[in-house]
Design a protein around this motif. Structure first.
Motif, PDB file in Angstrom:
ATOM      1  N   LEU A   1      -5.554  16.147  -1.516  1.00 29.69           N
ATOM      2  CA  LEU A   1      -6.349  17.280  -1.991  1.00 29.69           C
ATOM      3  C   LEU A   1      -5.532  18.214  -2.879  1.00 29.69           C
ATOM      4  CD1 LEU A   1      -8.307  18.166   1.282  1.00 29.69           C
ATOM      5  CD2 LEU A   1      -9.211  17.049  -0.763  1.00 29.69           C
ATOM      6  N   ALA A   2      -4.274  18.427  -2.517  1.00 29.04           N
ATOM      7  CA  ALA A   2      -3.454  19.378  -3.258  1.00 29.04           C
ATOM      8  C   ALA A   2      -3.019  18.840  -4.612  1.00 29.04           C
ATOM      9  CB  ALA A   2      -2.224  19.759  -2.428  1.00 29.04           C
ATOM     10  N   ASP A   3      -2.664  17.547  -4.666  1.00 32.40           N
ATOM     11  CA  ASP A   3      -2.078  16.983  -5.887  1.00 32.40           C
ATOM     12  C   ASP A   3      -3.054  16.166  -6.715  1.00 32.40           C
ATOM     13  OD1 ASP A   3       0.246  18.122  -4.957  1.00 32.40           O
ATOM     14  OD2 ASP A   3       1.109  16.238  -4.240  1.00 32.40           O
ATOM     15  N   ASP A   4      -4.157  15.721  -6.127  1.00 32.44           N
ATOM     16  CA  ASP A   4      -5.099  14.817  -6.792  1.00 32.44           C
ATOM     17  C   ASP A   4      -4.350  13.675  -7.474  1.00 32.44           C
ATOM     18  OD1 ASP A   4      -7.551  13.797  -7.564  1.00 32.44           O
ATOM     19  OD2 ASP A   4      -7.707  15.058  -9.354  1.00 32.44           O
ATOM     20  N   PRO A   5      -3.546  12.917  -6.707  1.00 33.15           N
ATOM     21  CA  PRO A   5      -2.693  11.886  -7.311  1.00 33.15           C
ATOM     22  C   PRO A   5      -3.446  10.595  -7.625  1.00 33.15           C
ATOM     23  CG  PRO A   5      -2.459  11.828  -4.953  1.00 33.15           C
ATOM     24  CD  PRO A   5      -3.426  12.957  -5.246  1.00 33.15           C
ATOM     25  N   GLU A   6      -2.785   9.753  -8.422  1.00 33.63           N
ATOM     26  CA  GLU A   6      -3.313   8.407  -8.678  1.00 33.63           C
ATOM     27  C   GLU A   6      -2.688   7.380  -7.743  1.00 33.63           C
ATOM     28  OE1 GLU A   6      -3.734   7.309 -12.910  1.00 33.63           O
ATOM     29  OE2 GLU A   6      -2.886   9.304 -13.311  1.00 33.63           O
ATOM     30  N   LEU A   7      -1.394   7.601  -7.392  1.00 33.07           N
ATOM     31  CA  LEU A   7      -0.658   6.710  -6.489  1.00 33.07           C
ATOM     32  C   LEU A   7      -0.585   5.281  -7.007  1.00 33.07           C
ATOM     33  CD1 LEU A   7      -1.978   7.979  -3.025  1.00 33.07           C
ATOM     34  CD2 LEU A   7       0.019   8.754  -4.308  1.00 33.07           C
ATOM     35  N   THR A   8      -0.507   5.141  -8.307  1.00 24.22           N
ATOM     36  CA  THR A   8      -0.390   3.824  -8.925  1.00 24.22           C
ATOM     37  C   THR A   8       1.031   3.629  -9.463  1.00 24.22           C
ATOM     38  OG1 THR A   8      -1.227   4.789 -10.971  1.00 24.22           O
ATOM     39  CG2 THR A   8      -2.807   3.639  -9.565  1.00 24.22           C
ATOM     40  N   VAL A   9       1.328   2.387  -9.825  1.00 24.64           N
ATOM     41  CA  VAL A   9       2.592   2.073 -10.484  1.00 24.64           C
ATOM     42  C   VAL A   9       2.397   2.296 -11.976  1.00 24.64           C
ATOM     43  CG1 VAL A   9       4.306   0.296 -10.955  1.00 24.64           C
ATOM     44  CG2 VAL A   9       3.171   0.377  -8.717  1.00 24.64           C
ATOM     45  N   ARG A  10       3.132   3.246 -12.526  1.00 22.22           N
ATOM     46  CA  ARG A  10       3.018   3.554 -13.952  1.00 22.22           C
ATOM     47  C   ARG A  10       4.394   3.405 -14.583  1.00 22.22           C
ATOM     48  NH1 ARG A  10       0.371   7.311 -11.185  1.00 22.22           N
ATOM     49  NH2 ARG A  10       1.823   9.012 -11.624  1.00 22.22           N
ATOM     50  N   LEU A  11       4.695   2.169 -14.952  1.00 26.79           N
ATOM     51  CA  LEU A  11       5.956   1.826 -15.602  1.00 26.79           C
ATOM     52  C   LEU A  11       5.654   1.128 -16.915  1.00 26.79           C
ATOM     53  CD1 LEU A  11       7.848   0.322 -12.524  1.00 26.79           C
ATOM     54  CD2 LEU A  11       8.380   2.505 -13.643  1.00 26.79           C
ATOM     55  N   VAL A  12       6.440   1.411 -17.921  1.00 27.35           N
ATOM     56  CA  VAL A  12       6.258   0.778 -19.224  1.00 27.35           C
ATOM     57  C   VAL A  12       6.402  -0.736 -19.074  1.00 27.35           C
ATOM     58  CG1 VAL A  12       7.162   0.554 -21.568  1.00 27.35           C
ATOM     59  CG2 VAL A  12       7.095   2.804 -20.460  1.00 27.35           C
ATOM     60  N   GLY A  13       5.397  -1.469 -19.505  1.00 29.89           N
ATOM     61  CA  GLY A  13       5.440  -2.925 -19.462  1.00 29.89           C
ATOM     62  C   GLY A  13       5.081  -3.535 -18.125  1.00 29.89           C
ATOM     63  N   TYR A  14       4.747  -2.715 -17.121  1.00 29.51           N
ATOM     64  CA  TYR A  14       4.428  -3.279 -15.804  1.00 29.51           C
ATOM     65  C   TYR A  14       3.080  -3.988 -15.843  1.00 29.51           C
ATOM     66  CZ  TYR A  14       3.479  -3.683 -10.806  1.00 29.51           C
ATOM     67  OH  TYR A  14       3.192  -4.167  -9.559  1.00 29.51           O
ATOM     68  N   ALA A  15       3.072  -5.250 -15.395  1.00 25.07           N
ATOM     69  CA  ALA A  15       1.835  -6.038 -15.417  1.00 25.07           C
ATOM     70  C   ALA A  15       1.527  -6.644 -14.058  1.00 25.07           C
ATOM     71  CB  ALA A  15       1.939  -7.150 -16.466  1.00 25.07           C
ATOM     72  N   GLY A  16       2.233  -6.184 -13.023  1.00 26.17           N
ATOM     73  CA  GLY A  16       2.013  -6.721 -11.689  1.00 26.17           C
ATOM     74  C   GLY A  16       0.816  -6.092 -11.007  1.00 26.17           C
TER      75      GLY A  16
ATOM     76  N   ALA B   1       0.829  -1.202   0.000  1.00 24.34           N
ATOM     77  CA  ALA B   1       0.000   0.000   0.000  1.00 24.34           C
ATOM     78  C   ALA B   1       0.863   1.252   0.000  1.00 24.34           C
ATOM     79  CB  ALA B   1      -0.926   0.023   1.217  1.00 24.34           C
ATOM     80  N   VAL B   2       0.349   2.283  -0.660  1.00 28.37           N
ATOM     81  CA  VAL B   2       0.949   3.617  -0.655  1.00 28.37           C
ATOM     82  C   VAL B   2       0.100   4.490   0.258  1.00 28.37           C
ATOM     83  CG1 VAL B   2       1.542   5.626  -2.053  1.00 28.37           C
ATOM     84  CG2 VAL B   2       1.819   3.321  -3.001  1.00 28.37           C
ATOM     85  N   VAL B   3       0.747   5.190   1.185  1.00 29.97           N
ATOM     86  CA  VAL B   3       0.032   5.963   2.201  1.00 29.97           C
ATOM     87  C   VAL B   3       0.339   7.449   2.048  1.00 29.97           C
ATOM     88  CG1 VAL B   3      -0.350   6.289   4.683  1.00 29.97           C
ATOM     89  CG2 VAL B   3       0.212   4.009   3.786  1.00 29.97           C
ATOM     90  N   VAL B   4      -0.702   8.270   2.034  1.00 29.05           N
ATOM     91  CA  VAL B   4      -0.530   9.730   2.017  1.00 29.05           C
ATOM     92  C   VAL B   4      -1.524  10.356   2.984  1.00 29.05           C
ATOM     93  CG1 VAL B   4       0.255   9.796  -0.386  1.00 29.05           C
ATOM     94  CG2 VAL B   4      -2.173  10.126   0.131  1.00 29.05           C
ATOM     95  N   GLY B   5      -1.252  11.613   3.327  1.00 31.13           N
ATOM     96  CA  GLY B   5      -2.198  12.382   4.114  1.00 31.13           C
ATOM     97  C   GLY B   5      -3.217  13.045   3.215  1.00 31.13           C
ATOM     98  N   VAL B   6      -4.312  13.481   3.797  1.00 29.95           N
ATOM     99  CA  VAL B   6      -5.381  14.078   2.996  1.00 29.95           C
ATOM    100  C   VAL B   6      -4.944  15.391   2.355  1.00 29.95           C
ATOM    101  CG1 VAL B   6      -6.423  15.303   4.962  1.00 29.95           C
ATOM    102  CG2 VAL B   6      -7.827  14.661   2.986  1.00 29.95           C
ATOM    103  N   GLU B   7      -4.051  16.135   3.008  1.00 26.01           N
ATOM    104  CA  GLU B   7      -3.598  17.395   2.415  1.00 26.01           C
ATOM    105  C   GLU B   7      -2.899  17.141   1.082  1.00 26.01           C
ATOM    106  OE1 GLU B   7      -4.450  20.242   3.424  1.00 26.01           O
ATOM    107  OE2 GLU B   7      -5.249  19.764   5.411  1.00 26.01           O
ATOM    108  N   THR B   8      -2.066  16.102   1.035  1.00 21.28           N
ATOM    109  CA  THR B   8      -1.399  15.739  -0.222  1.00 21.28           C
ATOM    110  C   THR B   8      -2.412  15.292  -1.259  1.00 21.28           C
ATOM    111  OG1 THR B   8       0.647  15.098   0.892  1.00 21.28           O
ATOM    112  CG2 THR B   8       0.244  14.116  -1.269  1.00 21.28           C
TER     113      THR B   8
END
Length: 214
Positions: A52-67, A43-50
């Motif tokens: 709200l400010a960044d509206d992130p996806e917090l996913t693994v985005r690598l070319v060819g990643y299938a895990g 798991a990736v953990v962030v606070g709510v301020e982050t």
């Protein structure tokens, strides 16, 4: 439960300017390394301020990643996330948890967010040991904490950080910038959390420093 804290800062330990501008402090090679680290955790953990400010996806985005994608966890005492943010909109595709100190918001639950209610401490913040227990009960034991500064300080203050992954850009922002680690309320230097550096790498113009708790 192993907890890794990730910091991506300027040379003077800032994660954003005073106005909140933070993209991108580190370069592409450092960001790619962060995605690889995400893939190694539950798991990736962030606070709510982050969130709200960044509206992130917090996913693994690598070319060819299938895990598997790590779960996303937001520490959000009062459930301030809204149904239109990326984390909530994609909650049915990628497991998304919200750790709160109040009863689950029906709108977030309906969107597929798993709301975990834990006891509050201090300024109505989730009690971190209870957070770790609640996440472990969900099968999330390898945590990758990405910020922001108050969340980083909270984990360090509670002695819960086992490893540090610190990415430093050759930039100086200054004292008015937002710190990567918030106040620790130390009584003296002897009380400061201590780590042992295990590796230093160059990633383009940035440095990647790796530490373990002593």
């Amino acid at each position: 439960m192993p907890v890794t804290l990730k910091l991506a800062t300027s040379l003077d330990g800032r994660i954003a300017t005073a106005s909140g501008e933070s993209r991108w402090i580190t370069g592409g090679a450092a960001r790619e390394a962060v995605h690889r680290l995400r893939a190694e955790h539950d798991a990736v953990v962030v606070g709510v301020e982050t969130a709200l400010a960044d509206d992130p996806e917090l996913t693994v985005r690598l070319v060819g990643y299938a895990g598997l994608q790590p779960a996303r966890v937001v520490l959000d005492s009062r459930q301030r996330l809204t149904p239109d943010c990326k984390l909530v909109r994609t909650a049915r595709q990628t497991p998304t948890y919200l750790v709160a100190t109040t009863s689950p918001d029906p709108a977030l639950v309906a969107a597929g967010v798993r709301v975990l209610q834990v006891p509050a401490v201090g300024e109505d913040r989730p009690e971190l040991k209870a957070v770790l227990q609640a996440l472990a009960a969900e099968g999330l034991v390898r945590l990758f904490v990405e910020g922001g500064g108050r969340v980083a300080a909270s984990f360090l203050r509670c002695g819960l950080v086992d490893a540090l992954e610190w990415f430093r850009a050759p930039t100086v922002i200054g004292g008015e910038g937002r710190p990567g680690v918030g106040a620790l309320a130390l009584a003296g230097l002897a009380d400061a959390p201590k780590f042992r550096r295990t590796e230093v790498r160059e990633l383009g113009e940035d440095l990647w420093e790796r530490y373990e708790r002593t």
